[in-house]
Design an enzyme around this catalytic site. Structure first.
Site, PDB file in Angstrom:
ATOM      1  N   HIS A  15       5.678   8.830 -73.443  1.00  0.00           N
ATOM      2  CA  HIS A  15       5.979   7.642 -74.223  1.00  0.00           C
ATOM      3  C   HIS A  15       4.655   6.675 -74.389  1.00  0.00           C
ATOM      4  CE1 HIS A  15      10.063   8.006 -73.808  1.00  0.00           C
ATOM      5  NE2 HIS A  15      10.205   7.692 -72.693  1.00  0.00           N
ATOM      6  N   HIS A  19      25.606  58.815 -80.637  1.00  0.00           N
ATOM      7  CA  HIS A  19      26.407  59.469 -81.854  1.00  0.00           C
ATOM      8  C   HIS A  19      27.567  60.082 -81.192  1.00  0.00           C
ATOM      9  CE1 HIS A  19      23.602  57.838 -84.467  1.00  0.00           C
ATOM     10  NE2 HIS A  19      22.728  58.727 -84.180  1.00  0.00           N
TER      11      HIS A  19
END
Length: 1176
Positions: free
Chosen positions: A651, A256
């Site tokens: 596959h 801040h």
């Protein structure tokens, strides 16, 4: 297709024998001429469209090289090209001769800057700075102040308990020099802070009162210098390759603090000084600052507002401006200014209770994409932990595990150069756990599993969408193609949101489990798998050399030695039968005894398959090796693993070989994991092989316990395995609907940016929502750059990042199983890069990352549109949620309150309130609006003396004495503004410096601001009388309405006519627009009666008119019947019968808009017999 003779090959080199189903008219890797033309027209070489060119290019990405697969079209796979093998080199030399000497020199300089070493230099170790001297200051006048020494003591105890101190590299804290502090702060401000060492308590208290939410101690200055120096010490260590990353456990916090002002417990801005220090001393060009403290780090933002070399990202509680620091600059619409436009990113949370899923969504959709384009060389984190569940200031619901995941995300940036600097956090237990969780991650420990489901809430989605809209003009990687939802889909979403609340059970592992493993990464490999070979084609791409080259490369880089080499075994029949039919297993087994001609004939019965006598044993061994690795991971022997196996498997169908694959290793491994667990373990399968894993998809398409995600070349159904199985519309069936996710690429040249975009927007959001307990990767590398089949451009570094991001899931339990990849160099380097990530090495930076291609974006967007009905995490960009984004103004700015406090809704709504039993006299003082202000008077955060809440309103600015109160002006940040005023974005706050000097009690000066200086800083003010008679609760409301100060701090003594000294002004700024204005109904034909009593209790004391049904009820300060009416009817807008102000219950704010003019004018006519004099 006609059956080919023995030895004939298609474009892929996969044997094209007859007998395959007619559905597949083309073999793996083949493309029709129609598809080629479509693919080339759909994708461009640069991947940029006209809208992309309008965005600022930060790194000037080069155009992608030409499609490597283009030269292979029409050529049989494995055969040499017609051109000379040295033709490419000849062409390259010819082009180089045409370059000018200046261009050659530039090229040489650029190459010198690259790290061409195939094995990246890796720094090890996590640095930690923890110094007991940082506890030598505290608030002298408030023992309950939340920023206290106990914070660091709690952290230390937790780190000792978890044995983290001994695992870190300890660094001695040092003091920051004045010259280092001056990189950010003014010399005058530093000198003023230095004088605090010699002040007494009264002087310290007076000076602290001139700032917002701070206290001062004689040791505050030295501790702040030590805190800043601690971060700088870590910067030197990280950038000097002493350590990989680090954390500074320090106080006071810093984010801040501004150029010349203390603010919010902060004196010096540690991360800001560290960024400038890294740039000046270490020649760092780009710094990313991430601020996840629950309060917006306005100091850091203002310092770098115009600087494009520092990217500032803040995610914080905002609540439409009601939460500290109450700045419009904290909203999503603030993106920086000047050259720094686009380099400020704010994600404002507009409600409390935000969870891990909300923070993760903001990182995935905003921070990570922008960071990959920005390419930081250093990441600094303002690490506040006041967003953790249980923190009294944040009131959020994040967990320590959530911060571990955020830390993991950031470790993939800047080559792992990451430094965390402690900011806030005020629940001691939560703070300590949060710090330890982040430190565990910095040390390389896996992220704990999160609570389920991992879905961002609607408010978070809106905030993220608004931030994205604000940033999209500045960042090419944020380009998106969004289609609005259909109405019926929105209705489905609402129903499914209710049904899916309890879709998943909580994770079985404890939230803060940190496994300690001797061996991190397991590796399975057996050279026996090389015996599977093509008897008829020595140049077939699925060659035995694939796994040998990978293993040799891992050994050359020393990676194999860092892994635990696990013994492998053949898969048992029972394991194979979990995914394949018994008839098919026996059919493959029978090939062991076949003769060559029979093998040839049998291979022709499948699609793109060759078989030899060793095929069954090798396929069985590959699958068994994957099962062995699963056993080691689930038993805790290793954390993760890599399987270098062949033949591939994704596959393979339940009853058929396909595409070089026989047994589906990944699928069998998934079922084996569930068998070990004895339940339907949630498993994520990610298939990044360039070909769609049709077999894996079919095996799990009806199973909700397995989420299958595939990214593959599709080319509108013409790329192997052809057909529509890999389309985005394929989502599973029956109970598994939504658990099959296909991302189909419809062209070549897909690269890192495209895959990462898919990861950020689609894969990871779904994965976190699914919350897997094990991750399996079908790791084919035929999408890698240089692969002869894929034609894509994913780099080894890209694969490393994809792996790193997946490692945050499933408590780090992830296994990579080799599938395809037919360029031996590419697959070796890619698998090595993934292994680096699995071992915990930071992924290397991605250089020249181009924006995602339009065609790839279209594919990703299409898949998101299909799956958003099944996955709530994909509903980030609902068009109907973005109304708030259409305006550049924030929804609301309320009067300010102290740090950690939200202005109470009751205080905001108390436009008119009785003080005690008497109705207050009210007058309206209209002051100049829209005047720029350098200082917001109402932001001096003072608490009431009677407050006993240690974690509530700050008591730090209570007056040391009445005389001190009268003599010292209440200063706040020069960049801060109340209402709709803009902050000053320059880091040079000369005006503020002057104010501080004038107000300094050291020199005895007591400059008091004149009332005419004060008046310009308010929009509209209300005058009250009788404030001194208010009960304690009412006094609190007045204090909040007065900007969080003691009401006396805003008293004006001249300049506004005749009034008593006790009368109080406070700021009220209405919304200029409200989304609920549509609820206002036409005025009844009978008109309005502003003197009508409450329809429930009959009082005429203070009533309101509902602007939907026009019923009249009393205010909350009488009997609260209008509040009850709103709760029962949900009618949002009401009109005050006293002062004709309009209040929205849903926005918790006053509203002043043209749409309200008619009803207000009618009310004014009824009340005063004339139209409103001035409409404004």
């Amino acid at each position: 297709m006609k059956k080919k003779e023995s030895g004939a090959r298609g474009h892929t080199g996969r044997r094209e024998f007859g007998g395959a189903s007619q559905r597949r008219s083309l073999r793996k890797g083949q493309r029709s001429s129609r598809a080629r033309s479509e693919g080339s027209s759909a994708m461009t070489s640069t991947g940029q469209d006209s809208s992309t060119k309008q965005r600022r290019s930060r790194h000037n990405p080069q155009s992608s090289p030409q499609d490597s697969s283009a030269t292979l079209r029409g050529v049989k796979k494995g055969t040499a090209l017609h051109s000379s093998p040295n033709l490419a080199e000849v062409k390259k030399k010819g082009k180089m001769k045409k370059l000018s000497q200046a261009v050659e020199d530039d090229l040489v300089v650029g190459l010198k800057g690259l790290d061409l070493n195939p094995e990246p230099r890796v720094s090890f170790g996590t640095g930690l700075v923890f110094d007991e001297q940082l506890n030598d200051f505290h608030c002298l006048w408030d023992d309950s102040f939340p920023e206290c020494p106990e914070r660091l003591l709690a952290i230390k105890e937790q780190l000792i308990l978890e044995n983290l101190l001994d695992r870190c590299v300890s660094f001695q804290a040092r003091f920051a020099e004045k010259e280092e502090l001056m990189l950010v702060h003014s010399l005058e401000y530093i000198d003023l802070m230095e004088t605090t060492q010699y002040m007494n308590e009264g002087e310290l208290r007076i000076l602290a009162g001139t700032y917002d939410s701070v206290y001062l101690h004689p040791n505050s200055y030295s501790c702040a210098c030590l805190a800043t120096g601690s971060v700088l010490r870590l910067v030197d260590a990280v950038l000097g390759a002493e350590i990989r990353n680090g954390m500074a456990v320090i106080r006071p916090p810093g984010h801040h603090a501004q150029h010349s002002l203390m603010d919010g417990y902060c004196m010096f801005n540690h991360v800001a000084v560290a960024a400038r220090y890294a740039q000046k001393k270490h020649r760092i060009q780009r710094v990313l600052i991430v601020d996840w403290d629950v309060h917006h780090g306005q100091g850091t933002q203002f310092i770098f507002d115009q600087d494009p070399s520092v990217l500032y990202f803040s995610i914080h509680r905002y609540e439409h401006g009601r939460f500290w620091p109450h700045l419009k600059a904290s909203n999503w619409s603030t993106t920086g200014s000047g050259q720094g436009q686009g380099c400020t990113i704010n994600v404002p949370w507009n409600q409390v209770g935000m969870r891990d899923a909300d923070y993760i969504a903001a990182f995935l959709h905003i921070l990570l994409p922008v960071a990959f384009e920005f390419q930081p060389q250093l990441v600094l984190v303002a690490a506040g932990f006041d967003a953790l569940r249980g923190d009294p200031k944040g009131e959020m619901a994040a967990t320590p595990a959530g911060f571990a995941h955020l830390t993991h995300f950031l470790m993939g940036l800047a080559g792992g150069k990451l430094i965390m600097s402690l900011e806030g956090g005020y629940n001691l237990h939560a703070l300590a756990k949060g710090v330890s969780a982040s430190l565990h991650t910095l040390l390389g420990d896996p992220c704990p599993m999160l609570e389920s489901p991992g879905v961002p809430c609607a408010s978070a989605q809106t905030s993220i969408s608004c931030t994205l809209e604000a940033l999209e003009p500045f960042w090419e990687i944020l380009a998106r193609s969004v289609q609005p939802q259909e109405e019926d889909e929105v209705e489905e979403d609402k129903v499914e949101e209710e049904d899916e609340e309890d879709r998943w059970e909580a994770a079985g592992l404890p939230m803060d489990t940190w496994p300690v493993l001797q061996d991190r990464t397991g590796l399975v490999y057996d050279e026996k798998m090389m015996s599977h070979c093509n008897l008829w084609d020595n140049h077939h791409p699925e060659t035995p050399q694939r796994i040998l080259r990978i293993m040799c490369h891992l050994e050359e880089l020393g990676l194999a030695a860092r892994c635990l080499i696990l013994p492998v075994r053949p898969a048992m029949d029972a394991e194979l039968l979990t995914c394949h039919s018994a008839e098919y297993v026996e059919r493959v087994r029978a090939t062991e005894k076949m003769k060559t001609r029979e093998l040839h004939r049998e291979g022709a019965n499948f699609d793109s398959i060759y078989i030899c006598p060793s095929t069954f044993a090798c396929a069985q061994l590959a699958t068994g090796a994957a099962c062995c690795l699963v056993e080691a991971v689930l038993s805790g022997e290793v954390l993760n693993g890599v399987a270098i196996v062949r033949p591939p498997g994704h596959h393979a169908e339940p009853d058929a070989a396909c595409g070089f694959c026989f047994f589906n290793s990944v699928a069998v491994a998934a079922r084996h994991a569930q068998a070990i667990a004895g339940r339907a373990l949630r498993i994520l399968i990610v298939d990044w092989d360039v070909h769609h894993g049709n077999g894996t998809q079919h095996m799990f398409e009806d199973d909700p316990s397995v989420l299958y995600v595939s990214l593959h070349r599709y080319d509108h159904g013409t790329f192997f395995p052809m057909g529509d199985e890999g389309a985005s519309s394929q989502v599973g069936r029956a109970a598994g609907i939504g658990f099959t996710v296909n991302v189909p690429w419809n062209g070549p040249r897909v690269g890192d940016a495209d895959y990462l975009t898919a990861w950020h927007r689609l894969v990871l959001p779904i994965a976190y929502e699914f919350n897997p307990e094990l991750v399996l990767v079908s790791a084919g590398f035929d999408a890698a750059q240089g692969d002869p089949l894929g034609g894509c451009q994913v780099t080894p570094e890209g694969y490393a990042h994809l792996t790193h991001l997946l490692m945050g899931l499933a408590n780090g339990r992830i296994i990579l199983i080799l599938e395809g990849g037919y360029n031996l160099a590419s697959i070796s380097e890619s698998m090595a890069a993934c292994t680096h990530s699995l071992l915990g090495d930071p992924p290397p930076p991605l250089t020249l990352l181009r924006p995602p291609q339009p065609g790839a974006l279209a594919s990703i967007t299409q898949t998101i549109q299909v799956h958003r009905r099944y996955w709530r995490s994909l509903r980030m960009m609902k068009m109907d949620d973005k109304e708030e984004c259409s305006s550049s103004q924030p929804k609301m700015k309320n009067p300010v309150s102290p740090k950690g406090e939200t202005t109470p809704k009751a205080a905001v709504s108390a436009k008119k309130s009785p003080l005690g039993n008497a109705k207050s006299e009210t007058a309206k003082a209209v002051l100049a609006q829209d005047q720029p202000s350098e200082q917001a008077v109402g932001a001096a955060t003072l608490a009431e003396t009677s407050s006993n809440e240690p974690t509530g309103r700050s008591t730090v600015n209570q007056h040391a004495s009445a005389s001190a109160t009268n003599n010292v002006p209440n200063q706040t940040t020069s960049e801060e503004a109340v209402g709709e005023t803009e902050p000053i974005h320059t880091p040079l706050a000369s005006c503020t410096d002057k104010q501080i000097t004038e107000a300094s009690p050291i020199q005895g000066a007591t400059a008091q601001q004149a009332p005419d200086q004060l008046t310009g800083r308010f929009g509209s003010l209300k005058l009250r009388s009788g404030a001194q008679e208010a009960p304690e609760s009412e006094a609190g409301l007045l204090a909040e309405a007065a900007g969080g100060q003691d009401t006396n701090s805003l008293m004006l003594t001249q300049g506004f006519g005749n009034f008593n000294a006790q009368d109080v002004f406070y700021a009220v700024t209405p919304l200029s627009w409200c989304p609920h204005l549509v609820a206002v109904c036409p005025i009844p034909e009978a008109g309005l009666d502003m003197s009508q009593p409450c329809e429930t209790c009959g009082t005429c004391q203070e009533n309101w008119v509902c602007l939907t049904c026009y019923q009249v009820y009393c205010s909350r300060y009488v009997n609260g019947h209008m509040v009850h009416h709103h709760e029962a009817s949900e009618h949002p807008l009401v009109l005050s019968c006293v002062d004709l102000s309009t209040w929205c219950y849903l926005c918790h704010a006053y509203v002043h808009h043209q749409d309200l003019q008619d009803v207000k004018n009618a009310a004014h006519q009824n009340k005063f017999g004339e139209d409103i004099p001035h409409s404004h």
